[in-house]
Design a protein around this motif. Structure first.
Motif, mmCIF file in Angstrom:
data_model
loop_
_atom_site.group_PDB
_atom_site.id
_atom_site.type_symbol
_atom_site.label_atom_id
_atom_site.label_comp_id
_atom_site.label_asym_id
_atom_site.label_seq_id
_atom_site.Cartn_x
_atom_site.Cartn_y
_atom_site.Cartn_z
ATOM 1 N N VAL A 197 11.570 5.216 -1.889
ATOM 2 C CA VAL A 197 12.353 3.962 -1.738
ATOM 3 C C VAL A 197 13.292 3.915 -2.984
ATOM 4 O O VAL A 197 12.810 4.656 -4.068
ATOM 5 C CB VAL A 197 11.477 2.822 -1.403
ATOM 6 N N LEU A 198 14.201 2.871 -3.051
ATOM 7 C CA LEU A 198 15.002 2.707 -4.061
ATOM 8 C C LEU A 198 14.035 2.252 -5.112
ATOM 9 O O LEU A 198 13.421 1.158 -4.745
ATOM 10 C CB LEU A 198 16.002 1.696 -3.693
ATOM 11 N N ILE A 199 14.028 2.599 -6.291
ATOM 12 C CA ILE A 199 13.142 2.355 -7.536
ATOM 13 C C ILE A 199 14.220 1.511 -8.373
ATOM 14 O O ILE A 199 15.035 2.091 -8.900
ATOM 15 C CB ILE A 199 12.475 3.358 -8.313
ATOM 16 N N VAL A 200 13.610 0.435 -8.764
ATOM 17 C CA VAL A 200 14.404 -0.339 -9.844
ATOM 18 C C VAL A 200 13.359 -0.311 -11.228
ATOM 19 O O VAL A 200 12.476 -1.046 -10.952
ATOM 20 C CB VAL A 200 14.796 -1.858 -9.106
ATOM 21 N N PHE A 201 14.113 0.069 -12.256
ATOM 22 C CA PHE A 201 13.382 -0.026 -13.353
ATOM 23 C C PHE A 201 13.674 -1.310 -14.346
ATOM 24 O O PHE A 201 14.760 -1.570 -14.082
ATOM 25 C CB PHE A 201 13.464 1.094 -14.392
ATOM 26 N N TYR A 202 12.672 -2.048 -14.786
ATOM 27 C CA TYR A 202 12.979 -2.985 -15.702
ATOM 28 C C TYR A 202 12.549 -3.072 -16.918
ATOM 29 O O TYR A 202 11.383 -2.145 -17.365
ATOM 30 C CB TYR A 202 12.618 -4.434 -14.978
ATOM 31 N N ALA B 32 0.859 -1.281 0.102
ATOM 32 C CA ALA B 32 0.099 0.050 0.077
ATOM 33 C C ALA B 32 0.906 1.230 -0.078
ATOM 34 O O ALA B 32 0.500 2.359 -0.419
ATOM 35 C CB ALA B 32 -1.060 -0.031 1.212
ATOM 36 N N LYS B 33 2.013 1.081 0.484
ATOM 37 C CA LYS B 33 3.082 1.979 0.428
ATOM 38 C C LYS B 33 3.979 2.129 -0.835
ATOM 39 O O LYS B 33 4.812 2.956 -0.930
ATOM 40 C CB LYS B 33 3.826 2.126 1.677
ATOM 41 N N GLY B 34 3.690 1.597 -1.888
ATOM 42 C CA GLY B 34 4.426 1.398 -2.940
ATOM 43 C C GLY B 34 5.775 0.534 -2.973
ATOM 44 O O GLY B 34 6.578 0.543 -3.870
ATOM 45 N N ILE B 35 5.861 -0.277 -1.845
ATOM 46 C CA ILE B 35 7.122 -1.019 -1.712
ATOM 47 C C ILE B 35 6.633 -2.442 -2.175
ATOM 48 O O ILE B 35 5.670 -3.181 -1.743
ATOM 49 C CB ILE B 35 7.397 -1.071 -0.160
ATOM 50 N N ASP B 36 7.471 -2.888 -2.984
ATOM 51 C CA ASP B 36 7.353 -4.259 -3.850
ATOM 52 C C ASP B 36 8.010 -5.368 -3.184
ATOM 53 O O ASP B 36 7.722 -6.598 -3.120
ATOM 54 C CB ASP B 36 7.695 -4.411 -5.118
ATOM 55 N N VAL C 224 12.398 -1.798 -1.874
ATOM 56 C CA VAL C 224 12.540 -1.420 -3.102
ATOM 57 C C VAL C 224 11.010 -1.371 -3.826
ATOM 58 O O VAL C 224 10.014 -2.207 -3.519
ATOM 59 C CB VAL C 224 13.049 -2.690 -3.745
ATOM 60 N N SER C 225 10.910 -0.460 -4.759
ATOM 61 C CA SER C 225 9.847 -0.710 -5.813
ATOM 62 C C SER C 225 10.234 -0.833 -7.179
ATOM 63 O O SER C 225 11.419 -0.336 -7.445
ATOM 64 C CB SER C 225 8.937 1.034 -5.606
ATOM 65 N N ILE C 226 9.668 -1.664 -7.762
ATOM 66 C CA ILE C 226 10.056 -2.298 -9.231
ATOM 67 C C ILE C 226 9.021 -1.891 -10.005
ATOM 68 O O ILE C 226 7.764 -1.815 -9.927
ATOM 69 C CB ILE C 226 10.200 -3.774 -9.135
#
Length: 84
Positions: free
Chosen positions: A60-65, A30-34, A42-44
């Motif tokens: 938070v750290l955002i990892v793009f894929y 709910a906070k955008g954390i995956d 981390v949020s992906i």
């Protein structure tokens, strides 16, 4: 499909930096954390997320894929884990 990418990315980061990982629970989602790599939230997001102009601030750290023909390419601030 996104959940499979999330777990694969979290596992890959954890293996690369020698940390454990886990998927987030409902309150964290709910906070955008995956998920978490070690104690790092981390949020992906898909790479297309970078082109969207959103008001959302995850904090938070955002990892793009990006899905490629050979697998998944990930992009993130690698120096974040070098500090740990």
């Amino acid at each position: 499909m996104g959940l499979k990418f999330q777990e694969a990315i979290l596992k890959s980061l954890a293996d690369e930096y020698n940390f454990s990982y886990r998927l987030s629970g409902p309150e964290e989602e709910a906070k955008g954390i995956d998920g978490f790599v070690g104690n790092v939230a981390v949020s992906i997001k898909p790479s297309t997320y970078q082109t969207k102009v959103l008001q959302e601030k995850i904090g938070v750290l955002i990892v793009f894929y990006e899905k490629t023909k050979d697998g998944i390419e990930v992009m993130f601030d690698e120096s974040f884990f070098a500090k740990r």
